[in-house]
Write a protein that holds these residues in place. Structure first.
Motif, PDB file in Angstrom:
ATOM      1  N   LEU A   1       0.793  -1.210   0.088  1.00 44.83           N
ATOM      2  CA  LEU A   1      -0.065  -0.141   0.078  1.00 44.83           C
ATOM      3  C   LEU A   1       0.780   1.427  -0.137  1.00 44.83           C
ATOM      4  N   PRO A   2       1.929   1.512   0.922  1.00 46.16           N
ATOM      5  CA  PRO A   2       2.621   2.752   0.809  1.00 46.16           C
ATOM      6  C   PRO A   2       3.354   2.779  -0.582  1.00 46.16           C
ATOM      7  N   GLU A   3       3.825   1.687  -1.151  1.00 37.01           N
ATOM      8  CA  GLU A   3       4.580   1.748  -2.318  1.00 37.01           C
ATOM      9  C   GLU A   3       3.737   2.420  -3.441  1.00 37.01           C
ATOM     10  N   PHE A   4       2.504   1.665  -3.342  1.00 35.79           N
ATOM     11  CA  PHE A   4       1.356   2.033  -4.356  1.00 35.79           C
ATOM     12  C   PHE A   4       1.282   3.588  -4.312  1.00 35.79           C
ATOM     13  N   ALA A   5       0.990   4.054  -3.240  1.00 38.68           N
ATOM     14  CA  ALA A   5       0.551   5.622  -3.175  1.00 38.68           C
ATOM     15  C   ALA A   5       1.789   6.388  -3.669  1.00 38.68           C
ATOM     16  N   LYS A   6       3.100   6.226  -3.098  1.00 37.09           N
ATOM     17  CA  LYS A   6       4.198   7.029  -3.452  1.00 37.09           C
ATOM     18  C   LYS A   6       4.390   6.964  -5.022  1.00 37.09           C
ATOM     19  N   ALA A   7       4.267   5.500  -5.641  1.00 42.18           N
ATOM     20  CA  ALA A   7       4.263   5.764  -7.255  1.00 42.18           C
ATOM     21  C   ALA A   7       3.339   6.345  -7.976  1.00 42.18           C
ATOM     22  N   LEU A   8       1.703   6.170  -7.521  1.00 40.03           N
ATOM     23  CA  LEU A   8       0.864   7.040  -8.139  1.00 40.03           C
ATOM     24  C   LEU A   8       1.119   8.584  -7.826  1.00 40.03           C
ATOM     25  N   SER A   9       1.632   8.984  -6.909  1.00 43.47           N
ATOM     26  CA  SER A   9       1.664  10.304  -6.475  1.00 43.47           C
ATOM     27  C   SER A   9       2.727  10.962  -7.726  1.00 43.47           C
ATOM     28  N   LEU A  10       3.269  10.273  -8.514  1.00 40.99           N
ATOM     29  CA  LEU A  10       3.767  10.978  -9.619  1.00 40.99           C
ATOM     30  C   LEU A  10       2.836  11.430 -10.668  1.00 40.99           C
ATOM     31  N   ALA A  11       1.635  11.108 -10.692  1.00 44.26           N
ATOM     32  CA  ALA A  11       0.591  11.901 -11.473  1.00 44.26           C
ATOM     33  C   ALA A  11       0.195  13.172 -10.834  1.00 44.26           C
ATOM     34  N   ASP A  12      -0.254  13.970 -11.479  1.00 51.53           N
ATOM     35  CA  ASP A  12      -0.779  15.328 -11.365  1.00 51.53           C
ATOM     36  C   ASP A  12      -2.258  14.748 -10.389  1.00 51.53           C
ATOM     37  N   HIS A  13      -2.819  13.925 -11.044  1.00 47.04           N
ATOM     38  CA  HIS A  13      -4.327  14.050 -10.318  1.00 47.04           C
ATOM     39  C   HIS A  13      -4.585  12.364 -10.603  1.00 47.04           C
ATOM     40  N   VAL A  14      -4.879  11.567  -9.534  1.00 45.70           N
ATOM     41  CA  VAL A  14      -5.318  10.186  -9.508  1.00 45.70           C
ATOM     42  C   VAL A  14      -6.694  10.023  -9.158  1.00 45.70           C
ATOM     43  N   VAL A  15      -7.253   8.934 -10.007  1.00 41.55           N
ATOM     44  CA  VAL A  15      -8.789   8.431  -9.832  1.00 41.55           C
ATOM     45  C   VAL A  15      -8.600   7.055  -9.453  1.00 41.55           C
ATOM     46  N   VAL A  16      -8.913   6.493  -8.340  1.00 45.44           N
ATOM     47  CA  VAL A  16      -8.803   5.188  -8.019  1.00 45.44           C
ATOM     48  C   VAL A  16     -10.253   4.365  -8.089  1.00 45.44           C
ATOM     49  N   ALA A  17     -10.257   3.376  -8.859  1.00 44.76           N
ATOM     50  CA  ALA A  17     -11.284   2.325  -9.019  1.00 44.76           C
ATOM     51  C   ALA A  17     -11.355   1.412  -7.963  1.00 44.76           C
ATOM     52  N   ASP A  18     -12.388   0.393  -7.810  1.00 41.06           N
ATOM     53  CA  ASP A  18     -12.450  -0.504  -6.816  1.00 41.06           C
ATOM     54  C   ASP A  18     -11.370  -1.699  -6.958  1.00 41.06           C
ATOM     55  N   ILE A  19     -10.802  -2.283  -6.253  1.00 42.70           N
ATOM     56  CA  ILE A  19      -9.839  -3.460  -6.384  1.00 42.70           C
ATOM     57  C   ILE A  19     -10.604  -4.397  -7.251  1.00 42.70           C
ATOM     58  N   TYR A  20      -9.761  -4.941  -8.352  1.00 35.40           N
ATOM     59  CA  TYR A  20     -10.100  -6.086  -9.110  1.00 35.40           C
ATOM     60  C   TYR A  20      -9.945  -7.354  -8.385  1.00 35.40           C
ATOM     61  N   ALA A  21     -10.718  -8.028  -7.878  1.00 29.98           N
ATOM     62  CA  ALA A  21     -10.306  -9.143  -7.230  1.00 29.98           C
ATOM     63  C   ALA A  21     -11.872  -9.452  -6.216  1.00 29.98           C
ATOM     64  N   THR A  22     -11.694 -10.444  -5.282  1.00 34.90           N
ATOM     65  CA  THR A  22     -12.741 -10.966  -4.526  1.00 34.90           C
ATOM     66  C   THR A  22     -12.504 -10.667  -3.249  1.00 34.90           C
ATOM     67  N   ASP A  23     -11.716 -11.363  -2.407  1.00 35.77           N
ATOM     68  CA  ASP A  23     -11.470 -11.324  -1.099  1.00 35.77           C
ATOM     69  C   ASP A  23     -11.008  -9.936  -0.503  1.00 35.77           C
ATOM     70  N   THR A  24     -11.625  -9.177   0.297  1.00 35.93           N
ATOM     71  CA  THR A  24     -11.356  -7.832   0.643  1.00 35.93           C
ATOM     72  C   THR A  24      -9.853  -8.032   1.634  1.00 35.93           C
ATOM     73  N   LEU A  25      -9.907  -8.610   2.558  1.00 33.83           N
ATOM     74  CA  LEU A  25      -8.366  -8.717   3.300  1.00 33.83           C
ATOM     75  C   LEU A  25      -8.625  -7.488   4.241  1.00 33.83           C
ATOM     76  N   GLY A  26      -9.777  -6.922   4.317  1.00 38.64           N
ATOM     77  CA  GLY A  26      -9.714  -5.712   5.249  1.00 38.64           C
ATOM     78  C   GLY A  26      -9.230  -4.423   4.581  1.00 38.64           C
ATOM     79  N   ILE A  27      -8.921  -4.434   3.238  1.00 41.39           N
ATOM     80  CA  ILE A  27      -8.311  -3.322   2.591  1.00 41.39           C
ATOM     81  C   ILE A  27      -9.309  -2.881   1.491  1.00 41.39           C
ATOM     82  N   SER A  28      -9.197  -1.508   1.141  1.00 45.93           N
ATOM     83  CA  SER A  28     -10.002  -0.971   0.196  1.00 45.93           C
ATOM     84  C   SER A  28      -9.403   0.007  -0.428  1.00 45.93           C
TER      85      SER A  28
END
Length: 288
Positions: free
Chosen positions: A205-232
């Motif tokens: 999760l921290p690595e994803f956030a850092k990498a995506l912050s290279l964009a000027d504006h981010v839009v996030v969709a729902d996770i493409y999978a089934t089991d949530t594992l307590g994350i969204s």
């Protein structure tokens, strides 16, 4: 490498481009991954060859005492093959020279963007030389390659907004793609990201956030999978916002498309990104 499937291969020549922490639903950690890559390298016969990226951390652990021939390449570290004099055209396509053991062997031009493709090209050039290909054939081959589906793939324009699609679903891939996008003509860089699997999203999760912050504006969709594992995806949105990058989350593609239509401006660059069906967003926009 997922589920160690590559240990069922028995190649004469292997290329290792990188080793990253991924597929952590199977591997324990990065050391476990390196252990599998070492086993993969050991499959090579004594008269075989391993071509490996010297910029990969601890690559020495992979090549130590191997009986086969080893060729290294790299952009940042000493290696048998290195790139020099790298420049970019207005689309982020690189031109560069290649040094083999410090001696210039040729100059090359790519039609795919990003520094990561310069690195990949070094591996291809090393392989071409190993196979005895002429410099002319290697230069022509690299210069005529325009990429594969879903790898910085140009999809079209709508209302002056350029739409690119990319399969990146790991932080290292995301970072490489967004760095490449910085060399592409645009006013604002938008990234619509669809996380792929809850396991990967939770572990990195921290690595994803850092990498995506290279964009000027981010839009996030729902996770493409089934089991949530307590994350969204909202957890990822919060992390990106904490890094100072504007980020929106919408649970449906229709909401994302409507938001983009209202907020993207002429001259902007929009990248749809992920290993799921996020590509449909760009295609729907182009059809509107």
């Amino acid at each position: 490498e997922y589920t160690n499937s590559f240990l069922s291969f028995f190649p004469k020549i292997s290329i290792i481009l990188n080793m990253d922490a991924d597929h952590l639903d199977f591997f324990k950690d990065i050391d476990d991954i390196r252990h599998s890559f070492r086993r993969f390298a050991e499959l090579l016969p004594a008269d075989g060859t391993l071509i490996i990226n010297a910029d990969t951390p601890k690559y020495e652990d992979i090549i130590r005492n191997l009986p086969c021939n080893v060729i290294t390449y790299g952009l940042e570290h000493d290696a048998d093959y290195q790139a020099a004099d790298i420049t970019y055209d207005k689309y982020g396509h690189a031109s560069f020279s290649v040094l083999r053991n410090g001696v210039k062997v040729g100059s090359y031009y790519l039609k795919v963007p990003g520094i990561h493709n310069v690195s990949n090209a070094l591996a291809a050039i090393a392989l071409g030389h190993l196979l005895g290909l002429s410099e002319e054939v290697i230069i022509k081959g690299l210069g005529s390659f325009t990429g594969t589906d879903r790898r910085f793939q140009y999809k079209g324009e709508v209302a002056g907004v350029t739409i690119i699609d990319d399969y990146a679903h790991h932080p290292t891939e995301i970072e490489a793609t967004l760095h490449a996008a910085h060399n592409y003509p645009h006013k604002k860089l938008w990234c619509v990201f669809q996380p792929h699997t809850y396991t990967r999203t939770k572990a990195l999760l921290p690595e994803f956030a850092k990498a995506l912050s290279l964009a000027d504006h981010v839009v996030v969709a729902d996770i493409y999978a089934t089991d949530t594992l307590g994350i969204s995806s909202e957890d990822l949105q919060k992390r990106i916002q904490e890094l100072g990058t504007p980020c929106e989350y919408f649970p449906t593609f229709d909401e994302i498309e409507n938001y983009l239509l209202s907020n993207c401006q002429e001259g902007d660059l929009l990248i749809t990104m992920g290993a799921g069906d996020v590509v449909n967003i760009g295609e729907h926009l182009l059809g509107k």
